[in-house]
Design a protein around this motif. Structure first.
Motif, PDB file in Angstrom:
ATOM      1  N   ALA A   1       1.548  20.456   4.113  1.00 17.78           N
ATOM      2  CA  ALA A   1       1.505  19.238   3.284  1.00 17.78           C
ATOM      3  C   ALA A   1       2.029  19.591   1.926  1.00 17.78           C
ATOM      4  O   ALA A   1       1.743  20.658   1.373  1.00 17.78           O
ATOM      5  N   ALA A   2       2.819  18.727   1.379  1.00 19.41           N
ATOM      6  CA  ALA A   2       3.399  19.010   0.076  1.00 19.41           C
ATOM      7  C   ALA A   2       3.470  17.762  -0.777  1.00 19.41           C
ATOM      8  O   ALA A   2       3.852  16.706  -0.286  1.00 19.41           O
ATOM      9  N   GLY A   3       3.048  17.868  -2.014  1.00 19.50           N
ATOM     10  CA  GLY A   3       3.239  16.810  -2.988  1.00 19.50           C
ATOM     11  C   GLY A   3       4.451  17.174  -3.809  1.00 19.50           C
ATOM     12  O   GLY A   3       4.472  18.208  -4.461  1.00 19.50           O
TER      13      GLY A   3
ATOM     14  N   VAL B   1       4.905  11.888  -0.722  1.00 17.04           N
ATOM     15  CA  VAL B   1       4.222  12.607   0.355  1.00 17.04           C
ATOM     16  C   VAL B   1       5.249  13.164   1.339  1.00 17.04           C
ATOM     17  O   VAL B   1       6.213  12.494   1.699  1.00 17.04           O
ATOM     18  N   LEU B   2       5.007  14.420   1.751  1.00 22.16           N
ATOM     19  CA  LEU B   2       5.806  15.040   2.799  1.00 22.16           C
ATOM     20  C   LEU B   2       4.850  15.758   3.727  1.00 22.16           C
ATOM     21  O   LEU B   2       4.121  16.663   3.305  1.00 22.16           O
ATOM     22  N   ARG B   3       4.801  15.318   5.008  1.00 26.01           N
ATOM     23  CA  ARG B   3       3.844  15.900   5.949  1.00 26.01           C
ATOM     24  C   ARG B   3       4.561  16.380   7.204  1.00 26.01           C
ATOM     25  O   ARG B   3       5.408  15.682   7.763  1.00 26.01           O
ATOM     26  N   PHE B   4       4.191  17.611   7.648  1.00 20.84           N
ATOM     27  CA  PHE B   4       4.663  18.161   8.911  1.00 20.84           C
ATOM     28  C   PHE B   4       3.456  18.219   9.841  1.00 20.84           C
ATOM     29  O   PHE B   4       2.405  18.760   9.457  1.00 20.84           O
ATOM     30  N   LEU B   5       3.580  17.667  11.040  1.00 16.84           N
ATOM     31  CA  LEU B   5       2.435  17.540  11.945  1.00 16.84           C
ATOM     32  C   LEU B   5       2.696  18.261  13.261  1.00 16.84           C
ATOM     33  O   LEU B   5       3.831  18.308  13.746  1.00 16.84           O
TER      34      LEU B   5
ATOM     35  N   VAL C   1       5.824   7.400   0.070  1.00 14.07           N
ATOM     36  CA  VAL C   1       5.058   7.262  -1.161  1.00 14.07           C
ATOM     37  C   VAL C   1       3.741   6.598  -0.800  1.00 14.07           C
ATOM     38  O   VAL C   1       3.730   5.550  -0.146  1.00 14.07           O
ATOM     39  N   ASP C   2       2.598   7.205  -1.196  1.00 14.70           N
ATOM     40  CA  ASP C   2       1.302   6.681  -0.792  1.00 14.70           C
ATOM     41  C   ASP C   2       0.817   5.568  -1.719  1.00 14.70           C
ATOM     42  O   ASP C   2       1.509   5.168  -2.664  1.00 14.70           O
ATOM     43  N   LYS C   3      -0.411   5.089  -1.454  1.00 19.81           N
ATOM     44  CA  LYS C   3      -0.950   3.958  -2.223  1.00 19.81           C
ATOM     45  C   LYS C   3      -1.240   4.321  -3.673  1.00 19.81           C
ATOM     46  O   LYS C   3      -1.431   3.431  -4.509  1.00 19.81           O
ATOM     47  N   ASN C   4      -1.263   5.621  -3.985  1.00 17.21           N
ATOM     48  CA  ASN C   4      -1.448   6.061  -5.367  1.00 17.21           C
ATOM     49  C   ASN C   4      -0.114   6.334  -6.060  1.00 17.21           C
ATOM     50  O   ASN C   4      -0.082   6.969  -7.119  1.00 17.21           O
TER      51      ASN C   4
ATOM     52  N   GLU D   1       0.804  -1.209   0.000  1.00 16.54           N
ATOM     53  CA  GLU D   1       0.000   0.000   0.000  1.00 16.54           C
ATOM     54  C   GLU D   1       0.847   1.273   0.000  1.00 16.54           C
ATOM     55  O   GLU D   1       0.497   2.266  -0.637  1.00 16.54           O
ATOM     56  N   GLN D   2       1.959   1.234   0.719  1.00 20.51           N
ATOM     57  CA  GLN D   2       2.755   2.444   0.870  1.00 20.51           C
ATOM     58  C   GLN D   2       4.131   2.132   1.432  1.00 20.51           C
ATOM     59  O   GLN D   2       4.385   1.022   1.910  1.00 20.51           O
ATOM     60  N   SER D   3       4.995   3.124   1.361  1.00 13.70           N
ATOM     61  CA  SER D   3       6.286   3.063   2.059  1.00 13.70           C
ATOM     62  C   SER D   3       6.463   4.413   2.738  1.00 13.70           C
ATOM     63  O   SER D   3       6.441   5.455   2.089  1.00 13.70           O
TER      64      SER D   3
END
Length: 257
Positions: A254-256, A241-245, A234-237, A215-217
């Protein structure tokens, strides 16, 4: 019949019986009385085999289930618990267990498998700090290599120290790394069939987690409280993906890519 001849014959038979009994024993003892002389066997079947130093100190043993040592003795004190597996144990120069190998597997009447294998090495006087493990139960299995921290004090010393402690006090001691093992690094597969690498700090809090599956890594970085603050992956699509929480797990950015 001449009684003198009869008495002589009886003495001869007694002497013959004595010689034929003692001679094989002498030969056998002489064979084992030369420890430096190599002995070769084509095949040997034993229930337990002890490897010892010349002073008798056990260094390693291999055993079936029935003769496998139960529990462990540290600092002259025995902690009793069941070990229903065959395997191998290693011993340090003090004569105390310092690691081992166990294995087993079975299938019940319904075809369900219960199996595993475990190779570990212990910190001196303590429990396993390196463990290679495979475990299968309920249709799923996992396998991996784990590195852990163990307290400086021996297992028996800590059992005595915390024998009157409340469950809450023992739990706090475990959390502080004063009692039991604290996992620092795991590399292997999970019960969900993902590949994973999990790294923890000196307090046992997970700080880095790498997971890969169909599904993802993803690579997660966590703060001192174990909360995910940064995710790269890398998402299931198949999109990067780069996310700061923030501390509540909400996206700061969020950035693609």
């Amino acid at each position: 019949m001449d009684t003198r001849n009869l008495a002589r014959d009886v003495k001869f038979l007694k002497a013959y019986a004595l010689v034929t009994t003692i001679l094989p024993l002498v030969v056998l003892l002489c064979a084992f009385g030369k420890p430096d002389k190599p002995v070769r066997f084509g095949e040997i079947s034993v229930e337990r085999l002890n490897l010892v130093e010349r002073d008798g100190t056990v260094k390693m043993l291999m055993s079936n289930k029935a003769r496998f040592p139960q529990g462990v003795t540290i600092d002259g004190k025995h902690l009793d618990y069941k070990r229903p597996h065959p395997g191998m144990l290693f011993y340090n120069d003090k004569g105390e267990e310092c690691g081992g190998l166990i294995f087993g597997g079975e299938k019940d009447a319904n075809g369900n498998v219960s199996a595993g294998g475990h190779l570990s090495f212990d910190r001196f006087g303590q429990d396993q700090v390196i463990a290679l493990n495979y475990q299968e139960q309920g249709g799923g299995y996992k396998a991996g290599l784990t590195f852990s921290d163990a307290p400086t004090e021996s297992i028996t010393a800590l059992e005595e120290k915390y024998k009157s402690a409340t469950p809450e006090q023992r739990q706090q001691a475990v959390k502080e790394g004063k009692l039991g093992l604290m996992r620092r690094l795991y590399v292997g597969t999970t019960a969900g069939r993902s590949s994973a690498m999990i790294m923890a700090d000196q307090r046992g809090e997970t700080r880095v987690m790498l997971v890969a599956n169909t599904e993802q890594s993803t690579l997660d970085f966590k703060d001192a409280q174990g909360r995910t603050r940064l995710t790269i992956g890398v998402d299931k699509n198949n999109q990067p993906v780069l996310r700061f929480l923030d501390e509540q797990g909400k996206d700061l950015k969020a950035a693609g890519l």
